[in-house]
Motif scaffolding. Structure first.
Motif, mmCIF file in Angstrom:
data_model
loop_
_atom_site.group_PDB
_atom_site.id
_atom_site.type_symbol
_atom_site.label_atom_id
_atom_site.label_comp_id
_atom_site.label_asym_id
_atom_site.label_seq_id
_atom_site.Cartn_x
_atom_site.Cartn_y
_atom_site.Cartn_z
ATOM 1 N N LYS A 157 -19.306 -12.880 -32.377
ATOM 2 C CA LYS A 157 -18.965 -11.648 -33.083
ATOM 3 C C LYS A 157 -20.154 -10.693 -33.047
ATOM 4 N N GLU A 196 -11.166 -5.764 -36.680
ATOM 5 C CA GLU A 196 -10.848 -6.858 -35.762
ATOM 6 C C GLU A 196 -9.872 -6.421 -34.678
ATOM 7 N N GLU A 231 -13.151 -13.317 -41.664
ATOM 8 C CA GLU A 231 -13.280 -12.776 -40.306
ATOM 9 C C GLU A 231 -12.732 -13.756 -39.274
#
Length: 278
Positions: free
Chosen positions: A260, A182, A141
């Motif tokens: 996040k 993303e 990520e």
């Protein structure tokens, strides 16, 4: 781990001599294997029991992140000013001290070299965290977020990400799912910033924003409210501070992961409001 085999062999030898020793070693082998798998799921606990120091794990995570970041940046042929600025920005966000910053810069330069041993580096990285998939996914990520710093992913950059994902035991399908999430997060975050600047802090809710919010959660409009709640809770659990701490991650990286989590929360709030989820 070898203690199961050793103890099993000794116990077997005491009762049945050499045949017993062989049988005991086999039983001990399966015991060791089961224990190793259990420790691999325990993140930092497994590393502690194996005697690895947390500082070494922190340094390895930071080194690998910046080295692979440099490798991805170089994949498209030339490292741009934006790539360098993004690396420097991340160093500041992670609040690295002078020595750690220099090590990160050196790692970034190493990653740009044509001889950079990507496969071996990823193999060593995975081993240092005992193949813990939560940690490895969090690494992916972070890397994907860096690769999408300009909202665009070059074909050669994508190929490097595929190689990294496969080296860590993930499929191309999983990688493409994370990329979609993303990219949506990138657009969603930018739109929220524009909305704040243009409407005195009030959020605008457009069709595109809502679509991105769904993608950030890894769901679609066709999913039920219960499925959306489940996806949201799963994502938040993965990025929870206590969960991250138990994985043995560097504190600096944990802070990035918490950002996040805030994006996930914002996306869920928008979907929840649109669907009137209680």
């Amino acid at each position: 781990m070898i203690w199961g085999k050793v103890i099993g062999a000794l116990a077997g030898f005491a009762f049945m001599k050499w045949p017993g020793a062989i049988l005991g070693a086999l039983v001990g082998h399966w015991f060791d294997r089961g224990m190793a798998q259990d420790f691999s799921k325990r993140g930092a606990w497994g590393r502690f029991l194996y005697g690895a120091e947390k500082a070494a794990g922190d340094a390895n995570f930071i080194y690998t992140l910046f080295a692979v970041m440099g490798h991805v940046a170089k994949a498209k042929g030339r490292v741009t000013e934006r790539d360098i600025a993004q690396a420097q920005y991340l160093m500041q966000q992670l609040k690295l001290d002078t020595d750690a910053t220099k090590e990160a810069q050196d790692a970034f330069r190493e990653g740009k070299e044509a001889t950079f041993p990507l496969q071996q580096v990823m193999k060593d990285f995975s081993a240092s965290f005992y193949g813990n998939r939560d940690v490895l996914q969090l690494f992916m990520e972070q890397l994907i977020g860096l690769a999408l710093n300009d909202g665009v992913l070059d074909k050669t950059e994508h190929e490097v990400l595929v190689d990294v994902a496969k080296a860590l035991g993930f499929t191309r399908f999983q990688l493409d799912q994370w990329l979609m999430m993303e990219k949506a997060a990138f657009r969603f975050h930018q739109q929220r910033q524009r909305s704040h600047a243009g409407s005195g802090g009030r959020q605008s809710s457009t069709k595109n924003d809502l679509a991105d919010a769904y993608q950030i959660l890894g769901v679609t409009e066709k999913n039920s409210n219960a499925e959306i709640k489940k996806a949201y809770r799963k994502l938040m659990a993965r990025h929870h501070p206590d969960k991250l701490a138990s994985q043995g991650l560097p504190e600096e990286v944990m802070k990035q992961a918490q950002q996040k989590a805030r994006d996930i929360q914002a996306a869920y709030e928008q979907v929840k409001e649109h669907r009137d989820i209680r």
